[in-house]
Write a protein that holds these residues in place. Structure first.
Motif, mmCIF file in Angstrom:
data_model
loop_
_atom_site.group_PDB
_atom_site.id
_atom_site.type_symbol
_atom_site.label_atom_id
_atom_site.label_comp_id
_atom_site.label_asym_id
_atom_site.label_seq_id
_atom_site.Cartn_x
_atom_site.Cartn_y
_atom_site.Cartn_z
ATOM 1 N N SER A 19 0.827 -1.208 0.000
ATOM 2 C CA SER A 19 0.000 0.000 0.000
ATOM 3 C C SER A 19 0.861 1.259 0.000
ATOM 4 O O SER A 19 0.561 2.238 -0.700
ATOM 5 C CB SER A 19 -0.919 0.006 1.223
ATOM 6 N N THR A 66 1.261 3.944 -3.223
ATOM 7 C CA THR A 66 0.872 5.340 -3.040
ATOM 8 C C THR A 66 2.029 6.280 -3.344
ATOM 9 O O THR A 66 1.837 7.342 -3.952
ATOM 10 C CB THR A 66 0.365 5.579 -1.606
ATOM 11 N N GLU A 83 2.260 6.427 -7.102
ATOM 12 C CA GLU A 83 1.113 7.140 -7.684
ATOM 13 C C GLU A 83 1.229 8.644 -7.500
ATOM 14 O O GLU A 83 0.741 9.426 -8.337
ATOM 15 C CB GLU A 83 -0.187 6.639 -7.036
ATOM 16 N N THR A 84 1.873 9.077 -6.417
ATOM 17 C CA THR A 84 1.987 10.508 -6.117
ATOM 18 C C THR A 84 3.377 11.068 -6.395
ATOM 19 O O THR A 84 3.639 12.242 -6.123
ATOM 20 C CB THR A 84 1.639 10.768 -4.633
ATOM 21 N N LYS A 98 -3.896 3.330 2.127
ATOM 22 C CA LYS A 98 -3.395 4.243 1.091
ATOM 23 C C LYS A 98 -3.942 5.657 1.268
ATOM 24 O O LYS A 98 -3.243 6.637 0.997
ATOM 25 C CB LYS A 98 -3.733 3.696 -0.296
ATOM 26 N N LYS A 99 -5.172 5.784 1.725
ATOM 27 C CA LYS A 99 -5.744 7.111 1.969
ATOM 28 C C LYS A 99 -4.944 7.853 3.043
ATOM 29 O O LYS A 99 -4.676 9.050 2.925
ATOM 30 C CB LYS A 99 -7.207 6.981 2.394
ATOM 31 N N LYS A 142 -1.421 8.821 1.601
ATOM 32 C CA LYS A 142 -1.503 9.988 0.716
ATOM 33 C C LYS A 142 -1.705 11.271 1.512
ATOM 34 O O LYS A 142 -1.123 12.323 1.206
ATOM 35 C CB LYS A 142 -2.630 9.813 -0.298
#
Length: 287
Positions: free
Chosen positions: A32, A36, A39-40, A267-268, A271
């Motif tokens: 996770s 993340t 992705e960011t 993941k939330k 981020k």
């Protein structure tokens, strides 16, 4: 991309962002966090506490290394709160690129002595070293801490850094490991942090980063904090969602069915932490 902590945080400090250090104690939490980060486009620190490596086993680190080497973002593999030379040696043999030796509960002289030994050993194989002055509080976390926070003394910190040659310094400015009770609002001593930042040119580490007000964590980055340790916030979100899924779907037994929503919950949080520390997109500074 696998980095040492020294190289990673030098860039972070220069560009006024911090890199969150997430404790990984399972494959799904590791997955996770890395997903993340990619992705960011955010650099990330993957850290493992001695109790966590006892659980997942030394072979787990080879999986972490493979993720780091294949990743397009900078990654550090870090030993969190190594208590002695044995912990540090095990981490170096396993391929960590950074280690923490925590002798903060010892006398200043003993803290300096053991830290100097670790620095000599680790630097000889290009591994970065973090150490601590003062003590972090503890809200019932397995990572330890003190029942009473002892704030970092600036003059002691100057002497400690000079004598040991460490790469990063964990400072005690009011944080605690674990989740805070609902009736407790943590308060960072930003004035002390400002004073430390004026007197020391070294990246600072904020331990016990879970549960602290976002605004205070963001402000700390302005005054030398380049690494913030996060464990409880991610794990609590992950396991709350996992428990919910198991209760609602008692007949599910496939891991990809059980863990998917728990991974998304983790993941939330990851981020969000990247956002608070101004880390999102910061991998561009390492190109």
């Amino acid at each position: 991309m696998l980095y040492t902590m020294k190289d990673l945080l030098k860039v972070a400090k220069e560009n006024k962002f911090a890199v969150p250090a997430f404790n990984i104690s399972s494959f799904d939490i590791l997955k996770s966090i890395i997903e993340t980060a990619e992705e960011t486009n955010s650099p990330v620190i993957l850290e493992i506490h001695p109790l966590e490596i006892d659980y997942v086993g030394d072979n787990f680190v080879s999986v972490v290394q493979e993720y780091a080497l294949r990743s397009q973002v900078p990654v550090v593999i870090h030993l969190d709160h190594g208590a002695d030379i044995e912990n540090v040696t095990r981490a170096i043999k396993n391929g960590y690129t950074s280690v923490m030796i925590d002798a903060s509960h010892d006398s200043l002289e003993d803290n300096i002595a053991i830290t100097k030994k670790v620095v000599e050993m680790a630097h000889s194989v290009n591994v970065s070293v973090e150490a601590e002055i003062g003590t972090i509080g503890n809200n019932g976390s397995s990572e330890g801490g003190s029942s009473e926070i002892i704030y970092t003394d600036p003059e002691q910190a100057i002497y400690f850094v000079k004598e040991t040659g460490i790469d990063t310094l964990a400072v005690a400015i009011g944080t605690a490991h674990g989740l805070y009770p609902k009736d407790v609002t943590p308060k960072l001593n930003i004035q002390l942090l400002k004073e430390l930042n004026q007197k020391l040119d070294i990246p600072f580490v904020l331990h016990g980063g879970s549960g602290n007000p976002d605004a205070e964590v963001s402000e700390s980055v302005k005054y030398g904090v380049a690494k913030v340790n996060i464990s409880s916030d991610v794990k609590s979100a992950f396991f709350a969602e996992l428990s919910k899924q198991l209760v609602e779907n008692p007949d599910v037994y496939e891991p990809f069915e059980v863990y998917t929503s728990a991974n998304e919950a983790a993941k939330k949080v990851v981020k969000h932490k990247f956002t608070v520390m101004n880390t999102i997109g910061a991998a561009k500074y390492y190109k």
